[in-house]
Design a protein around this motif. Sequence first.
Motif, PDB file in Angstrom:
ATOM      1  N   HIS A 186      -2.606   2.076   3.572  1.00 28.60           N
ATOM      2  CA  HIS A 186      -2.142   0.693   3.709  1.00 28.60           C
ATOM      3  C   HIS A 186      -0.862   0.544   4.514  1.00 28.60           C
ATOM      4  N   PHE A 187      -0.194   1.650   4.812  1.00 27.32           N
ATOM      5  CA  PHE A 187       1.080   1.597   5.520  1.00 27.32           C
ATOM      6  C   PHE A 187       1.073   2.596   6.675  1.00 27.32           C
ATOM      7  N   GLU A 188       1.579   2.166   7.820  1.00 26.21           N
ATOM      8  CA  GLU A 188       1.806   3.089   8.925  1.00 26.21           C
ATOM      9  C   GLU A 188       2.855   4.105   8.463  1.00 26.21           C
ATOM     10  N   GLU A 189       2.926   5.255   9.096  1.00 29.34           N
ATOM     11  CA  GLU A 189       3.853   6.302   8.650  1.00 29.34           C
ATOM     12  C   GLU A 189       5.292   5.819   8.566  1.00 29.34           C
ATOM     13  N   ALA A 190       5.755   5.083   9.581  1.00 30.58           N
ATOM     14  CA  ALA A 190       7.145   4.598   9.562  1.00 30.58           C
ATOM     15  C   ALA A 190       7.357   3.612   8.414  1.00 30.58           C
ATOM     16  N   GLU A 191       6.384   2.749   8.158  1.00 27.73           N
ATOM     17  CA  GLU A 191       6.478   1.799   7.040  1.00 27.73           C
ATOM     18  C   GLU A 191       6.497   2.547   5.715  1.00 27.73           C
ATOM     19  N   LEU A 192       5.644   3.563   5.605  1.00 31.61           N
ATOM     20  CA  LEU A 192       5.576   4.344   4.376  1.00 31.61           C
ATOM     21  C   LEU A 192       6.897   5.065   4.123  1.00 31.61           C
ATOM     22  N   ALA A 193       7.490   5.599   5.171  1.00 28.96           N
ATOM     23  CA  ALA A 193       8.789   6.259   5.025  1.00 28.96           C
ATOM     24  C   ALA A 193       9.836   5.269   4.521  1.00 28.96           C
ATOM     25  N   GLN A 194       9.837   4.069   5.061  1.00 26.95           N
ATOM     26  CA  GLN A 194      10.796   3.050   4.622  1.00 26.95           C
ATOM     27  C   GLN A 194      10.511   2.613   3.185  1.00 26.95           C
ATOM     28  N   LEU A 195       9.226   2.464   2.830  1.00 30.00           N
ATOM     29  CA  LEU A 195       8.873   2.103   1.463  1.00 30.00           C
ATOM     30  C   LEU A 195       9.359   3.166   0.480  1.00 30.00           C
ATOM     31  N   ILE A 196       9.143   4.427   0.820  1.00 32.99           N
ATOM     32  CA  ILE A 196       9.623   5.518  -0.036  1.00 32.99           C
ATOM     33  C   ILE A 196      11.146   5.459  -0.153  1.00 32.99           C
ATOM     34  N   ALA A 197      11.814   5.102   0.932  1.00 34.88           N
ATOM     35  CA  ALA A 197      13.276   4.957   0.888  1.00 34.88           C
ATOM     36  C   ALA A 197      13.683   3.827  -0.053  1.00 34.88           C
ATOM     37  N   VAL A 198      12.997   2.684   0.015  1.00 28.42           N
ATOM     38  CA  VAL A 198      13.313   1.561  -0.882  1.00 28.42           C
ATOM     39  C   VAL A 198      13.128   1.991  -2.336  1.00 28.42           C
ATOM     40  N   ILE A 199      12.034   2.678  -2.627  1.00 33.52           N
ATOM     41  CA  ILE A 199      11.762   3.137  -3.997  1.00 33.52           C
ATOM     42  C   ILE A 199      12.856   4.108  -4.457  1.00 33.52           C
ATOM     43  N   THR A 200      13.229   5.022  -3.602  1.00 38.69           N
ATOM     44  CA  THR A 200      14.250   6.009  -3.946  1.00 38.69           C
ATOM     45  C   THR A 200      15.601   5.355  -4.181  1.00 38.69           C
TER      46      THR A 200
END
Length: 169
Positions: free
Chosen positions: A130-144
């Motif tokens: 559901h997320f492009e790699e860059a979006e997924l990296a940012q999402l993981i950053a928000v969660i962290t």
Amino acid sequence: MTTNDHGTTAVGHAPEPTSRLDWAALAPDVFKAMVRLDAAAQQGVDPGLRELVRIRASQLNHCAFCLDMHTKDALAAGESVERIVQLSAWRESAHFYTERELAALELTEAVTVLTDGFVPDEVYERAAKHFEEAELAQLIAVITVINAWNRFGVTCRRVPGHHRPGRHK
């Protein structure tokens, strides 16, 4: 309990707790670094999704301060009360959320709880669909980052109830 002007007994609210420690004032460089990290993590993440993720992580971590903040921010940004209320039971209320949001919420829980010591492959793969790699990296950053804020909030017992949308932590 108190007696009001009409002679009836009313049950009042519990007294407001006090914070244990004003960590932001005592470690200002760390606080400023967290604010910068938070701003960097948010880049490219949909604001509505970002608040849902922050609320869900804060529920799991029992961070009342962050729950107060991000619920108010989500409401101010136009999120519905119904979707916010249902977040604690999102699996049973999946029909309130998009597939993309569901994948983000599942990833949020996996990263936040880490009960098995890792994020399961199937959870990561669902999010990656559901997320492009860059979006997924940012999402993981928000969660962290919200998990880090939660740990400061819970440890120092930051007091909820005073946040006004548009103000920083």
